[in-house]
Motif scaffolding. Structure first.
Motif, PDB file in Angstrom:
ATOM      1  N   LEU A 126       0.834  -1.208   0.000  1.00  0.00           N
ATOM      2  CA  LEU A 126       0.000   0.000   0.000  1.00  0.00           C
ATOM      3  C   LEU A 126       0.868   1.257   0.000  1.00  0.00           C
ATOM      4  CD1 LEU A 126      -2.902   1.271   0.325  1.00  0.00           C
ATOM      5  CD2 LEU A 126      -2.355   1.359   2.772  1.00  0.00           C
ATOM      6  N   THR A 127       1.898   1.270   0.826  1.00  0.00           N
ATOM      7  CA  THR A 127       2.793   2.430   0.928  1.00  0.00           C
ATOM      8  C   THR A 127       3.444   2.733  -0.416  1.00  0.00           C
ATOM      9  OG1 THR A 127       3.201   1.994   3.272  1.00  0.00           O
ATOM     10  CG2 THR A 127       4.858   3.308   2.100  1.00  0.00           C
ATOM     11  N   ASN A 128       3.993   1.703  -1.047  1.00  0.00           N
ATOM     12  CA  ASN A 128       4.640   1.902  -2.355  1.00  0.00           C
ATOM     13  C   ASN A 128       3.641   2.418  -3.382  1.00  0.00           C
ATOM     14  OD1 ASN A 128       7.102   1.047  -1.339  1.00  0.00           O
ATOM     15  ND2 ASN A 128       6.786  -1.068  -1.969  1.00  0.00           N
ATOM     16  N   ARG A 141       4.332  12.340   2.817  1.00  0.00           N
ATOM     17  CA  ARG A 141       4.471  11.449   3.975  1.00  0.00           C
ATOM     18  C   ARG A 141       3.153  10.736   4.263  1.00  0.00           C
ATOM     19  NH1 ARG A 141       3.793  16.396   6.274  1.00  0.00           N
ATOM     20  NH2 ARG A 141       2.210  16.515   7.903  1.00  0.00           N
ATOM     21  N   LEU A 142       3.313   9.571   4.859  1.00  0.00           N
ATOM     22  CA  LEU A 142       2.174   8.789   5.313  1.00  0.00           C
ATOM     23  C   LEU A 142       2.242   8.676   6.825  1.00  0.00           C
ATOM     24  CD1 LEU A 142       2.163   5.986   2.605  1.00  0.00           C
ATOM     25  CD2 LEU A 142       0.628   7.951   2.795  1.00  0.00           C
ATOM     26  N   GLU A 143       1.098   8.802   7.452  1.00  0.00           N
ATOM     27  CA  GLU A 143       1.006   8.757   8.909  1.00  0.00           C
ATOM     28  C   GLU A 143       0.250   7.513   9.328  1.00  0.00           C
ATOM     29  OE1 GLU A 143      -0.851  12.491   9.859  1.00  0.00           O
ATOM     30  OE2 GLU A 143       0.988  13.619   9.433  1.00  0.00           O
ATOM     31  N   SER A 160       7.587  -1.939   8.987  1.00  0.00           N
ATOM     32  CA  SER A 160       7.258  -1.291   7.716  1.00  0.00           C
ATOM     33  C   SER A 160       7.983   0.037   7.525  1.00  0.00           C
ATOM     34  CB  SER A 160       5.737  -1.091   7.631  1.00  0.00           C
ATOM     35  OG  SER A 160       5.080  -2.326   7.765  1.00  0.00           O
ATOM     36  N   ARG A 161       8.953   0.299   8.381  1.00  0.00           N
ATOM     37  CA  ARG A 161       9.807   1.500   8.288  1.00  0.00           C
ATOM     38  C   ARG A 161       9.037   2.800   8.481  1.00  0.00           C
ATOM     39  NH1 ARG A 161      12.222   1.345   3.022  1.00  0.00           N
ATOM     40  NH2 ARG A 161      10.506   0.016   2.425  1.00  0.00           N
ATOM     41  N   TYR A 162       8.012   2.752   9.328  1.00  0.00           N
ATOM     42  CA  TYR A 162       7.309   3.959   9.758  1.00  0.00           C
ATOM     43  C   TYR A 162       7.958   4.364  11.077  1.00  0.00           C
ATOM     44  CZ  TYR A 162       3.566   3.789   6.303  1.00  0.00           C
ATOM     45  OH  TYR A 162       2.849   3.825   5.135  1.00  0.00           O
ATOM     46  N   ASP A 163       8.664   5.481  11.065  1.00  0.00           N
ATOM     47  CA  ASP A 163       9.390   5.927  12.251  1.00  0.00           C
ATOM     48  C   ASP A 163       8.444   6.518  13.288  1.00  0.00           C
ATOM     49  OD1 ASP A 163      11.884   5.270  11.084  1.00  0.00           O
ATOM     50  OD2 ASP A 163      11.950   7.211  10.054  1.00  0.00           O
ATOM     51  N   PHE A 164       8.708   6.189  14.556  1.00  0.00           N
ATOM     52  CA  PHE A 164       7.934   6.785  15.640  1.00  0.00           C
ATOM     53  C   PHE A 164       8.183   8.283  15.643  1.00  0.00           C
ATOM     54  CE2 PHE A 164       7.729   8.428  19.963  1.00  0.00           C
ATOM     55  CZ  PHE A 164       6.400   8.174  20.252  1.00  0.00           C
ATOM     56  N   ASP A 165       7.118   9.079  15.764  1.00  0.00           N
ATOM     57  CA  ASP A 165       7.239  10.534  15.762  1.00  0.00           C
ATOM     58  C   ASP A 165       6.885  11.134  17.119  1.00  0.00           C
ATOM     59  OD1 ASP A 165       7.596  13.033  14.028  1.00  0.00           O
ATOM     60  OD2 ASP A 165       5.621  13.373  14.922  1.00  0.00           O
ATOM     61  N   THR A 166       5.703  10.811  17.632  1.00  0.00           N
ATOM     62  CA  THR A 166       5.263  11.434  18.875  1.00  0.00           C
ATOM     63  C   THR A 166       4.122  10.648  19.511  1.00  0.00           C
ATOM     64  OG1 THR A 166       4.635  13.574  19.845  1.00  0.00           O
ATOM     65  CG2 THR A 166       3.525  12.959  17.827  1.00  0.00           C
ATOM     66  N   VAL A 167       3.858  10.964  20.772  1.00  0.00           N
ATOM     67  CA  VAL A 167       2.678  10.439  21.455  1.00  0.00           C
ATOM     68  C   VAL A 167       1.579  11.476  21.293  1.00  0.00           C
ATOM     69  CG1 VAL A 167       1.674   9.794  23.686  1.00  0.00           C
ATOM     70  CG2 VAL A 167       4.010   9.093  23.118  1.00  0.00           C
ATOM     71  N   LEU A 168       0.418  11.021  20.874  1.00  0.00           N
ATOM     72  CA  LEU A 168      -0.732  11.906  20.697  1.00  0.00           C
ATOM     73  C   LEU A 168      -1.675  11.738  21.887  1.00  0.00           C
ATOM     74  CD1 LEU A 168      -1.456  11.049  16.964  1.00  0.00           C
ATOM     75  CD2 LEU A 168      -0.300  13.079  17.840  1.00  0.00           C
ATOM     76  N   PRO A 169      -2.241  12.826  22.381  1.00  0.00           N
ATOM     77  CA  PRO A 169      -3.184  12.699  23.491  1.00  0.00           C
ATOM     78  C   PRO A 169      -4.468  12.012  23.029  1.00  0.00           C
ATOM     79  CG  PRO A 169      -3.108  14.966  22.716  1.00  0.00           C
ATOM     80  CD  PRO A 169      -2.048  14.213  21.955  1.00  0.00           C
ATOM     81  N   ALA A 170      -5.136  11.372  23.975  1.00  0.00           N
ATOM     82  CA  ALA A 170      -6.402  10.709  23.680  1.00  0.00           C
ATOM     83  C   ALA A 170      -7.375  11.705  23.063  1.00  0.00           C
ATOM     84  CB  ALA A 170      -6.998  10.121  24.958  1.00  0.00           C
ATOM     85  N   HIS A 180       0.183   6.567  19.361  1.00  0.00           N
ATOM     86  CA  HIS A 180       1.485   6.776  18.733  1.00  0.00           C
ATOM     87  C   HIS A 180       1.262   7.250  17.313  1.00  0.00           C
ATOM     88  CE1 HIS A 180       4.079   3.767  21.264  1.00  0.00           C
ATOM     89  NE2 HIS A 180       3.687   4.813  21.953  1.00  0.00           N
ATOM     90  N   LEU A 181       2.060   8.204  16.883  1.00  0.00           N
ATOM     91  CA  LEU A 181       2.099   8.638  15.498  1.00  0.00           C
ATOM     92  C   LEU A 181       3.418   8.165  14.919  1.00  0.00           C
ATOM     93  CD1 LEU A 181       1.199  10.271  13.005  1.00  0.00           C
ATOM     94  CD2 LEU A 181       2.291  12.269  14.062  1.00  0.00           C
ATOM     95  N   HIS A 182       3.345   7.366  13.850  1.00  0.00           N
ATOM     96  CA  HIS A 182       4.506   6.911  13.094  1.00  0.00           C
ATOM     97  C   HIS A 182       4.417   7.553  11.716  1.00  0.00           C
ATOM     98  CE1 HIS A 182       5.578   3.498  15.837  1.00  0.00           C
ATOM     99  NE2 HIS A 182       4.290   3.597  16.125  1.00  0.00           N
ATOM    100  N   ILE A 183       5.557   7.875  11.143  1.00  0.00           N
ATOM    101  CA  ILE A 183       5.602   8.545   9.838  1.00  0.00           C
ATOM    102  C   ILE A 183       6.575   7.851   8.913  1.00  0.00           C
ATOM    103  CG2 ILE A 183       6.250  10.691   8.646  1.00  0.00           C
ATOM    104  CD1 ILE A 183       5.275  12.218  11.079  1.00  0.00           C
TER     105      ILE A 183
END
Length: 188
Positions: A126-128, A141-143, A160-170, A180-183
């Motif tokens: 899907l990413t490709n 970018r894909l999130e 899948s090589r989606y890097d961790f970016d940040t913690v998102l609040p509920a 978690h947000l991965h990018i």
């Protein structure tokens, strides 16, 4: 998207081939069956309890394709030695808007497919496809978002090589817990 999109993931010596294609009404019975899984129900944003729910869900996927802003794929596994394919998951590219640099991906796998590499392989396909298809329209970018306690989803993101970016609040009700947000970017 005028022509039907079918993505194929080749078999390996240990893993069967996967076929990713838009959802069809013929998938409703299989969707209802796999949706009985308590783990899937825990993480899924919409619940499918019966054929009417399944038909509504499939029609929503089809509307996304028609609108060109959400592309849901049924993930099917080729059965060795047979022409049959079995539903093993779903991957989706959503919030696609020309000129918008980001879109979101999501996925789920059926109970019998977990732990066998289905989600990472389908997500990679899907990413490709997403970058190939929408990069000229501005996609950079894909999130990938998941609840912090969904450790399996975190592993899929990492594989899948989606890097961790940040913690998102509920953000109830859709995200009742922190996430978690991965990018993944077009250019690493």
């Amino acid at each position: 998207m005028n022509a039907p999109v079918v993505l194929r993931v080749a078999a390996t010596p240990a893993l069967p081939a996967l076929v990713l294609r838009p959802w069809r009404m013929a998938d409703v019975a299989a969707l209802v069956e796999v949706s009985r899984d308590p783990a899937l129900r825990q993480w899924a944003s919409s619940v499918v309890d019966n054929d009417a729910d399944g038909a509504r869900w499939v029609r929503a996927q089809q509307r996304g394709w028609a609108a060109g802003d959400r592309f849901g794929f049924a993930v099917l596994e080729a059965q060795r030695g047979s022409a049959r394919e079995q539903l093993v998951g779903n991957v989706v590219l959503k919030e696609v808007v020309p000129g918008k640099p980001a879109a979101e991906v999501g996925y789920w796998t059926t109970a019998h497919a977990r732990g066998r590499g289905v989600a990472p392989r389908a997500l990679e396909a899907l990413t490709n496809w997403a970058f190939h298809t929408f990069e000229a329209a501005g996609l950079e970018r894909l999130e990938l978002l998941h609840q912090v306690d969904n450790l399996a989803s975190c592993r899929v993101a990492q594989k899948s090589r989606y890097d961790f970016d940040t913690v998102l609040p509920a953000a109830p009700p859709s995200f009742p817990r922190d996430g978690h947000l991965h990018i993944r970017r077009t250019r690493a």
